[in-house]
Design a protein around this motif. Structure first.
Motif, short mmCIF file in Angstrom:
data_model
loop_
_atom_site.label_atom_id
_atom_site.label_comp_id
_atom_site.label_asym_id
_atom_site.label_seq_id
_atom_site.Cartn_x
_atom_site.Cartn_y
_atom_site.Cartn_z
N GLU A 58 7.19 -17.34 16.65
CA GLU A 58 6.64 -16.11 16.08
C GLU A 58 7.38 -15.78 14.78
O GLU A 58 8.61 -15.96 14.69
CB GLU A 58 6.81 -14.95 17.07
CG GLU A 58 6.08 -15.16 18.38
CD GLU A 58 6.50 -14.17 19.45
OE1 GLU A 58 5.91 -14.21 20.55
OE2 GLU A 58 7.45 -13.37 19.21
N ASP A 111 -4.27 -8.23 6.26
CA ASP A 111 -5.38 -9.13 6.58
C ASP A 111 -6.74 -8.49 6.34
O ASP A 111 -7.77 -9.04 6.71
CB ASP A 111 -5.28 -9.64 8.02
CG ASP A 111 -5.39 -8.53 9.06
OD1 ASP A 111 -5.61 -7.35 8.67
OD2 ASP A 111 -5.23 -8.82 10.26
N LYS A 141 0.20 -5.37 9.01
CA LYS A 141 0.76 -5.83 10.28
C LYS A 141 2.18 -6.33 10.04
O LYS A 141 2.45 -7.03 9.07
CB LYS A 141 -0.11 -6.94 10.89
CG LYS A 141 -1.48 -6.45 11.34
CD LYS A 141 -2.28 -7.56 11.98
CE LYS A 141 -3.54 -7.03 12.65
NZ LYS A 141 -4.45 -6.38 11.71
N THR A 142 3.08 -5.95 10.95
CA THR A 142 4.48 -6.37 10.84
C THR A 142 4.96 -6.78 12.22
O THR A 142 4.56 -6.19 13.23
CB THR A 142 5.36 -5.23 10.27
OG1 THR A 142 6.66 -5.73 9.97
CG2 THR A 142 5.47 -4.06 11.22
N PRO A 190 6.77 -7.13 15.74
CA PRO A 190 7.46 -6.12 16.56
C PRO A 190 8.93 -6.46 16.72
O PRO A 190 9.34 -7.62 16.60
CB PRO A 190 6.74 -6.23 17.92
CG PRO A 190 6.26 -7.65 17.97
CD PRO A 190 5.91 -8.01 16.56
N SER A 236 10.18 -9.40 18.77
CA SER A 236 10.20 -10.78 18.30
C SER A 236 11.60 -11.19 17.85
O SER A 236 11.91 -12.38 17.76
CB SER A 236 9.21 -10.97 17.14
OG SER A 236 7.86 -10.94 17.60
N ILE A 266 1.27 -1.37 11.37
CA ILE A 266 1.32 -1.40 12.83
C ILE A 266 2.04 -2.68 13.24
O ILE A 266 2.11 -3.65 12.47
CB ILE A 266 -0.08 -1.37 13.48
CG1 ILE A 266 -0.92 -2.55 12.98
CG2 ILE A 266 -0.77 -0.04 13.19
CD1 ILE A 266 -2.25 -2.69 13.72
N GLU A 267 2.58 -2.69 14.44
CA GLU A 267 3.25 -3.89 14.94
C GLU A 267 2.24 -4.86 15.52
O GLU A 267 1.28 -4.45 16.20
CB GLU A 267 4.28 -3.52 16.01
CG GLU A 267 5.49 -2.76 15.47
CD GLU A 267 6.56 -2.56 16.52
OE1 GLU A 267 7.74 -2.51 16.15
OE2 GLU A 267 6.19 -2.46 17.71
N ALA A 268 2.45 -6.14 15.26
CA ALA A 268 1.59 -7.19 15.81
C ALA A 268 2.35 -8.51 15.78
O ALA A 268 3.03 -8.81 14.80
CB ALA A 268 0.30 -7.32 15.01
N VAL A 269 2.26 -9.27 16.85
CA VAL A 269 2.87 -10.59 16.86
C VAL A 269 2.15 -11.47 15.84
O VAL A 269 0.92 -11.55 15.84
CB VAL A 269 2.80 -11.23 18.26
CG1 VAL A 269 3.28 -12.67 18.23
CG2 VAL A 269 3.63 -10.41 19.25
N LEU A 270 2.92 -12.08 14.96
CA LEU A 270 2.36 -12.92 13.90
C LEU A 270 2.92 -14.33 14.01
O LEU A 270 4.08 -14.52 14.36
CB LEU A 270 2.69 -12.34 12.52
CG LEU A 270 2.14 -10.95 12.20
CD1 LEU A 270 2.69 -10.47 10.85
CD2 LEU A 270 0.62 -10.96 12.17
N ASP A 303 -1.22 -17.27 10.73
CA ASP A 303 -1.82 -15.98 10.37
C ASP A 303 -1.66 -15.68 8.87
O ASP A 303 -2.46 -14.92 8.30
CB ASP A 303 -1.19 -14.85 11.18
CG ASP A 303 -1.48 -14.97 12.66
OD1 ASP A 303 -2.59 -15.39 13.01
OD2 ASP A 303 -0.58 -14.65 13.46
#
Length: 206
Positions: free
Chosen positions: A134, A147, A153-154, A156, A159, A177-181, A185
């Motif tokens: 991640e 995106d 998106k950043t 969390p 990670s 907002i937090e998002a697993v990237l 991506d």
């Protein structure tokens, strides 16, 4: 614990310290978590160290385990508004289970190793991943992805990354907002790196 806490701030002649309260709050929270004394003296130390200046300044505060506070100031030149950084992905990995990653400390070996993977001429910033593949953060910046679907998106904190001051502000104001990237991506939007000193910077893979 032989570790110190660091805050790097920008000072502007017209407006003073940028995000001062957020920096002081993070320092206090980290000092409490790691058992370092004297965080409450940081505000006075910052103002006492200000030199007469009509130009922007980069100010680095370090809180040591014995409670000593060191403040260093230097002239600061902001990046151009249209600046673009070249970024690469490091093979050096962060651990999502390492709680120290959430604090800005003097423990910089992993970030130094990631930065050393590429000549400075080849990359302006290097992004680290965790053991699960991640995306986490850059060596000196938080990572964001636009995106086109809404807020930035950043990754969390889970990670494995620093609770950045600019990152916190963007999350609290709804701009992120937090998002697993994951690395794949990044091809689906605009990459941004940022910190409280320099703000958000557009990035392209190098």
């Amino acid at each position: 614990m032989d570790i110190s806490l660091i805050e790097t701030l920008r000072w502007e002649p017209d407006t003073g310290f940028v995000r001062l309260e957020r920096h002081l709050a993070r320092l206090a929270q980290s000092a409490e978590a790691l058992g370092l004394p004297s965080a409450e003296k940081a505000r006075d130390a910052l103002f006492a160290a200000l030199p007469p200046s009509a130009l922007p300044l980069r100010i680095r505060l370090e809180l040591f385990p014995d409670g000593r506070i060191d403040v260093q100031t230097a002239a600061f030149t902001p990046l151009a508004a249209d600046a673009v950084w070249r970024v690469k992905l490091a093979t050096t990995r962060l651990s999502s289970t390492d709680p120290l990653l959430r604090h800005k400390t003097s423990r910089r070996a992993l970030y130094a190793a990631a930065r050393a993977e590429f000549p400075a001429a080849d990359a302006d910033e290097v992004i680290l991943l965790n053991e699960r593949g991640e995306l986490c953060e850059g060596t000196i910046t938080s990572l964001f992805l636009d995106d086109g679907t809404g807020p930035l998106k950043t990754p969390p904190l889970g990670s494995g990354l620093l609770a950045g001051v600019l990152r916190e502000e963007l999350l609290e104001t709804g701009r992120a907002i937090e998002a697993v990237l994951r690395p794949e991506d990044l091809a689906g939007g605009t990459i941004l790196a940022g910190n409280s000193l320099r703000g958000l910077i557009r990035c392209v893979p190098a």
